[in-house]
Design an enzyme around this catalytic site. Structure first.
Site, PDB file in Angstrom:
ATOM      1  N   LYS A  60       3.804   8.436  10.067  1.00 18.74           N
ATOM      2  CA  LYS A  60       3.522   7.050  11.137  1.00 18.74           C
ATOM      3  C   LYS A  60       4.281   7.109  12.838  1.00 18.74           C
ATOM      4  CE  LYS A  60       1.101   4.360   8.550  1.00 18.74           C
ATOM      5  NZ  LYS A  60      -0.516   3.829   9.120  1.00 18.74           N
ATOM      6  N   TYR A 110       0.722  -0.940   0.106  1.00 18.19           N
ATOM      7  CA  TYR A 110      -0.379   0.098  -0.246  1.00 18.19           C
ATOM      8  C   TYR A 110       0.938   1.552  -0.079  1.00 18.19           C
ATOM      9  CZ  TYR A 110      -3.481   3.247   1.314  1.00 18.19           C
ATOM     10  OH  TYR A 110      -4.271   4.663   1.921  1.00 18.19           O
ATOM     11  N   ASP A 118       9.038   2.193   1.082  1.00 17.83           N
ATOM     12  CA  ASP A 118       8.159   2.939   1.130  1.00 17.83           C
ATOM     13  C   ASP A 118       7.976   2.341   2.844  1.00 17.83           C
ATOM     14  OD1 ASP A 118       6.090   3.932   2.737  1.00 17.83           O
ATOM     15  OD2 ASP A 118       4.702   3.290   1.161  1.00 17.83           O
TER      16      ASP A 118
END
Ligand code: PMP
Length: 426
Positions: free
Chosen positions: A265, A145, A237
């Site tokens: 995050k 993702y 990523d």
């Protein structure tokens, strides 16, 4: 908590009210699949909902709360700077501290740009790769993702990966090549065919979003070599893995250095900050204006203070040994509990982020395709039972462990998990 399903009367009322003004009652589609619980407050590794139910938290805000909820020194640092202005429309020296802290922690990058979401930093990474190479194609992998924008959102339909959302055009993916992950030969073959037209390969260096699947030994190294050989920009990523696997993220953990990497995050203790970091030659064109990257809230003072304070905490008192210990114990104890009830449960991955599903614990899972050999739908149903028993988990089976999870949280988790399993079997 009693064995009965908890009352969530107030949550249900609030959800109905929320739906009047907000489609689905949520502001991120990731939350559509979860029960619509409204929380009152959080502390450490715990959540309390508006009906008074407690939950041991393994969602951790989808990853940001690596140090537990609202780490005191981070919140204090943010409060302190916030009194003197939030967005100044110019620069503040805390930006320098944040940039320096992150680059030093990661060790490999020369430069960094901050933004707000992982989604947008992925776009900046792809733009930088295309600008540097003058090429168009981007290779990505099934099950990874990289945010919700048109050129990166994909889903399988009848075994074929393509557009995932209404309103997304097939042409948005014209320059995107989607490969199974952990198959170095597939990458080699693709670059043999399209290497001169490929700008970047982007991947989660450990596929946390689908099953927490680690790279096979040698895979990252091989992809790194292939990228170097064909002049392709390797983008990690690390929006989840960054600061979760260690201060230096997955790049440090696996010892493979990308050309660019995205972070978010866990980097800011729960505040909304993301970043793109990389080698100077790839990053410098952002500074000449040759490549556009912008954002009203980029580098906002509270966000930068949050990054600086979070990195301070992680550097001065690294949480990683503790997280590894708690995560390892928890994974082992969950397996033991499942065996006690003769439930075929597979618990796999890393102590800081692991995956639970139903199925043979010995199933070999190396990519999104083999992940489907497990009974993911049954776990999704079970996740609802875990939530009813006071364990806050995501339906797709990924559990995050934080610095705030200790023996008390683990004991309580195991007691609640045991009851949920009994509930499952009845
Ligand atoms: N990349 C990865 C690996 C992610 O897990 C996510 C979010 N879960 C994103 C990018 C997008 O980040 P954001 O939700 O902050 O836009």
């Amino acid at each position: 908590m009693s064995d009965a399903v908890p009352q969530r009367t107030r949550s249900n009322e609030l959800h109905l009210k929320a739906c009047e003004r907000t489609p689905g009652g949520v502001h991120s589609n990731i939350r559509l699949a979860a029960p619509k619980v409204f929380f009152d407050h959080a502390e450490g590794a715990w959540l309390w909902d508006v009906d008074g139910n407690s939950y041991v938290d393994y969602v951790l805000g989808q990853g940001p709360n690596l140090l537990g909820h609202a780490p005191k020194s981070v919140v204090e640092a943010v409060h302190e700077v916030s009194e003197h202005g939030l967005i100044l429309g110019g620069q503040h020296s805390v930006e320098i501290v944040a940039a320096e802290s992150v680059c030093k922690a990661l060790e490999w990058p020369d430069m960094i740009r901050f933004g707000v979401t992982g989604t947008e930093m992925v776009q900046a990474a792809i733009r930088a790769a295309r600008a540097a190479t003058g090429r168009t194609k981007v290779v990505r992998f099934e099950g990874h993702y990289h945010g919700w924008l048109d050129n990166m959102l994909v889903a399988p339909r009848d075994g074929v990966w393509g557009v995932a959302s209404a309103g997304q055009l097939g042409s948005h993916l014209d320059d995107v090549i989607i490969l199974p992950w952990n198959d170095a030969e597939a990458v080699a073959e693709t670059l043999r065919l399209y290497g001169s037209r490929t700008a970047a390969i982007i991947m989660e260096p450990v596929m946390i979003n689908s099953g927490v699947i680690e790279p096979l030994p040698g895979y990252l190294e091989r992809v790194r070599q292939l990228c170097t050989r064909y002049g392709v920009v390797l983008i990690f990523d690390e929006v989840i893995s960054g600061f979760r696997l260690g201060l230096a993220g997955a790049a440090g953990y696996y010892g493979v250095t990308p050309d660019l990497a995205t972070y978010g995050k866990a980097m800011a203790g729960g505040y909304g900050v993301a970043a793109l970091a990389g080698a100077a030659e790839l990053m410098a064109p952002f500074g000449t204006g040759e490549i556009t990257h912008a954002g009203t809230f980029n580098g906002a003072v509270p966000n930068m203070a949050a990054v600086a304070a979070t990195l301070n905490l992680m550097r001065d008192d690294p949480p990683y040994d503790h997280i590894a210990e708690q995560g390892t114990t928890l994974m082992a104890e969950l397996r033991t509990l499942a065996a006690k009830h003769a439930v075929p449960l597979r618990v796999a991955g890393l102590p800081a982020a692991f995956h639970i599903s139903f199925g043979d614990p010995n199933t070999v899972v190396t990519d999104h395709r083999t992940l489907q050999h497990l009974d993911l739908a049954r776990y999704e149903e079970f996740a609802g039972m875990l939530i009813d028993h006071g364990i806050w988990v995501a339906p797709r089976g990924v559990w995050y462990v934080s610095a705030a999870h200790g023996p008390d949280e683990l004991d309580e988790t195991l007691a609640r998990f045991d009851k949920a399993l009994i509930n499952l079997l009845n």
